[in-house]
Design a protein around this motif. Structure first.
Motif, short mmCIF file in Angstrom:
data_model
loop_
_atom_site.label_atom_id
_atom_site.label_comp_id
_atom_site.label_asym_id
_atom_site.label_seq_id
_atom_site.Cartn_x
_atom_site.Cartn_y
_atom_site.Cartn_z
N ALA A 161 0.82 -1.22 0.00
CA ALA A 161 0.00 0.00 0.00
C ALA A 161 0.85 1.26 0.00
CB ALA A 161 -0.92 0.00 1.21
N GLY A 162 2.17 1.12 0.19
CA GLY A 162 3.04 2.30 0.21
C GLY A 162 3.02 3.07 1.52
N ILE A 163 2.61 2.41 2.60
CA ILE A 163 2.62 3.04 3.93
C ILE A 163 4.03 2.97 4.49
CG2 ILE A 163 1.73 2.87 6.30
CD1 ILE A 163 -0.81 1.59 5.10
N ASP A 164 4.50 4.04 5.09
CA ASP A 164 5.84 4.07 5.69
C ASP A 164 5.91 2.99 6.77
OD1 ASP A 164 8.05 4.74 7.47
OD2 ASP A 164 8.18 6.62 6.37
N PRO A 165 6.85 2.02 6.65
CA PRO A 165 6.91 0.93 7.64
C PRO A 165 7.27 1.41 9.03
CG PRO A 165 8.76 0.82 6.10
CD PRO A 165 7.81 1.84 5.56
N VAL A 166 8.02 2.50 9.14
CA VAL A 166 8.37 3.04 10.47
C VAL A 166 7.11 3.61 11.13
CG1 VAL A 166 9.73 4.76 11.73
CG2 VAL A 166 10.75 3.51 9.81
N TYR A 167 6.34 4.36 10.36
CA TYR A 167 5.07 4.91 10.87
C TYR A 167 4.14 3.78 11.29
CZ TYR A 167 0.26 6.64 10.43
OH TYR A 167 -1.06 6.90 10.66
N PHE A 168 4.00 2.77 10.43
CA PHE A 168 3.15 1.63 10.78
C PHE A 168 3.67 0.95 12.04
CE2 PHE A 168 2.58 -3.00 10.71
CZ PHE A 168 1.20 -3.05 10.83
N GLY A 169 4.99 0.80 12.15
CA GLY A 169 5.57 0.13 13.32
C GLY A 169 5.23 0.84 14.62
N VAL A 170 5.33 2.17 14.60
CA VAL A 170 5.02 2.95 15.80
C VAL A 170 3.54 2.80 16.16
CG1 VAL A 170 4.86 5.29 16.75
CG2 VAL A 170 6.89 4.60 15.46
N MET A 171 2.67 2.89 15.16
CA MET A 171 1.23 2.76 15.41
C MET A 171 0.88 1.36 15.90
SD MET A 171 0.12 5.73 14.74
CE MET A 171 -1.63 5.44 14.72
N PHE A 172 1.53 0.36 15.31
CA PHE A 172 1.31 -1.03 15.67
C PHE A 172 1.73 -1.29 17.12
CE2 PHE A 172 2.85 -5.60 15.04
CZ PHE A 172 1.58 -6.15 15.11
N ILE A 173 2.91 -0.79 17.49
CA ILE A 173 3.40 -0.96 18.87
C ILE A 173 2.53 -0.20 19.85
CG2 ILE A 173 5.33 -0.43 20.43
CD1 ILE A 173 5.79 -2.86 18.63
N MET A 174 2.10 1.00 19.48
CA MET A 174 1.22 1.80 20.33
C MET A 174 -0.09 1.06 20.57
SD MET A 174 0.04 5.69 19.55
CE MET A 174 -1.16 6.57 20.56
N ASN A 175 -0.63 0.48 19.51
CA ASN A 175 -1.88 -0.28 19.60
C ASN A 175 -1.72 -1.49 20.51
OD1 ASN A 175 -4.36 -1.53 19.06
ND2 ASN A 175 -4.33 -0.93 16.92
N ASN A 176 -0.63 -2.21 20.35
CA ASN A 176 -0.38 -3.37 21.20
C ASN A 176 -0.14 -2.98 22.65
OD1 ASN A 176 -0.22 -6.07 19.67
ND2 ASN A 176 0.85 -4.67 18.31
N ALA A 177 0.47 -1.82 22.86
CA ALA A 177 0.67 -1.33 24.22
C ALA A 177 -0.68 -1.06 24.89
CB ALA A 177 1.52 -0.05 24.20
N ILE A 178 -1.62 -0.47 24.16
CA ILE A 178 -2.95 -0.22 24.70
C ILE A 178 -3.63 -1.54 25.06
CG2 ILE A 178 -5.26 0.67 24.14
CD1 ILE A 178 -3.86 2.84 22.47
N GLY A 179 -3.33 -2.59 24.30
CA GLY A 179 -3.87 -3.92 24.60
C GLY A 179 -3.44 -4.47 25.95
#
Length: 432
Positions: A356-374
């Motif tokens: 999709a052309g999403i910045d992998p670093v941006y996705f990584g931060v969002m992904f980790i943030m989401n998992n942290a909320i979990g």
């Protein structure tokens, strides 16, 4: 069919009470058996599984995990954590709801030291919950605030979760560290504002204002603790050391400060602290090794390709795609712990992100943030379990207390989905 084998073998193993690491190995065995039976692989070969298991843990960046965990143990035992709480109390403790602001400020500072949500939460809860009880704060709400502050640790560098994601997704750990600074601070500001809204109706008498001379003295005592994140981030930014080497620096620094400057870290405690860090490291490394077996078979079975096809209608709309993936992770995060979720979903979602052309670093931060909320959502909610144990309240009461802060941090997450430049622009500035 391959996706069904992957999902049902993993969920089936977990449903019968099998630990996550072993469930991942069972999932790998099931995938290999199915692919051998259908001709996708020449034959079932258990030696390949064993080799992939060993290779999964044989990764240089993962050396950062035991050293950051050891640094956290040294900080708590050596008095660094306590001095951070004292510093926060001196500067913001006199406001209405002051101890809540102390918890938020201390959580942000401690997140920049250890990278472990569980360690930070345990330390803050042990120090602040008794103080908040004596001051008259509602214990459920206090526990919820501290749990929400604790989950900032995987987002603000140094983050053990980002190291694991960086290894699993082949993403720059240094960039992940730098990109996590602003989102982590925003998480802290969100729960701080929520606490202000809740606490303004309380009639609890604020603590007396600390004189400026005393504040400066307490700040000077906490100087060595505050200097650690500057040393770590500054060293990585200037290229003095890698994230792995930064973990060693953090461990040595916290040992020297605790042993020789603050003199609260005792020689007799070292064995127990090293053993505790070693046990936690063993759990993380075993999970990583087991997940790499499944990750290899996931790639061979082309499961990421099937997921890409499934999400293909959304590939042209990055915001909508990110929203869908974040909702998926929120749901999965209620049932799985932090590290297994990262290890299972990274090899599945990264091809979608790249396509999709999403910045992998941006996705990584969002992904980790989401998992942290979990970590603060039941039934698993490791951090929620820790804080309820320290506060001696039920998990239900802890979740009631955490709910407003959970919603505030979830709002920050989805705002960052809508406005990715809040993450990317500061990253570009810091990488200059």
């Amino acid at each position: 069919m391959t996706v069904s084998v992957f999902v049902f073998s993993l969920l089936g193993a977990m449903a019968i009470g099998m630990p996550i690491a072993y469930a991942l190995l069972v999932c790998g065995l099931a995938l290999m058996w199915f692919m051998a039976a259908t001709g996708a692989l020449p034959a079932f070969d258990s030696q390949i599984l064993a080799q992939r298991f060993v290779d999964g843990a044989d990764n240089f960046p993962l050396l950062a995990v035991p050293f950051f965990l050891l640094a956290g143990e040294f900080m708590n035992a050596g008095g660094l954590s306590r001095r951070i709480v004292n510093l926060a109390t001196a500067w913001v403790g006199h406001f209405r709801g002051g101890l809540g602001y102390v918890a938020v400020m201390a959580a942000i500072i401690m997140a920049s030291l250890s990278g472990s949500a569980v360690a930070d939460t345990a330390a803050l809860a042990a120090l602040l919950i008794p103080m908040m009880k004596r001051a008259g704060y509602e214990v459920n709400r206090s526990a919820g605030l501290i749990a929400s502050g604790g989950i900032i640790a995987p987002v603000i560098p140094p983050s053990i979760g980002m190291i694991v994601f960086g290894v699993a997704g082949n993403v720059s750990i240094t960039k992940l560290f730098l990109a996590g600074i602003v989102p982590g601070i925003l998480m802290g500001l969100a729960i701080g504002v929520t606490w202000w809204w809740i606490a303004k109706r309380d009639q609890i008498q604020p603590a007396p204002r600390v004189a400026m001379k005393q504040r400066l003295k307490i700040t000077a005592e906490g100087f060595w603790a505050l200097a650690l994140p500057v040393v770590i981030l500054g060293g990585m930014k200037m290229g003095v050391f890698t994230p792995t080497e930064a973990a060693v620096v953090a461990a040595v620094y916290s040992f020297v400060v605790g042993m020789f400057i603050y003199r609260e870290l005792k020689v007799r405690e070292l064995y127990g602290l090293i053993l505790a860090a070693g046990k936690t490291t063993a759990v993380v490394m075993f999970l990583v090794a087991a997940a790499m077996v499944s990750a290899w078979l996931i790639t061979v079975a082309n499961i990421p390709g099937e997921v890409v096809k499934l999400l293909e209608p959304f590939l042209d709309n990055k915001t909508l795609l990110m929203f869908i993936m974040m909702v998926l992770v929120v749901v999965i995060g209620t049932a799985l712990d932090f590290t297994p979720t990262v290890l299972i979903l990274t090899p599945v979602l990264m091809p979608v992100v790249l396509k999709a052309g999403i910045d992998p670093v941006y996705f990584g931060v969002m992904f980790i943030m989401n998992n942290a909320i979990g970590l603060i959502t039941p039934p698993v909610g490791t951090v929620l379990n820790v804080v309820s144990g320290v506060a001696r309240i039920s998990l239900d009461d802890a979740f009631k207390g955490v709910m407003p802060f959970f919603l505030a941090q979830l709002a920050v997450l989805f705002l960052l989905v809508l406005f990715p430049d809040v993450v990317l622009v500061p990253l570009k500035f810091l990488m200059q």
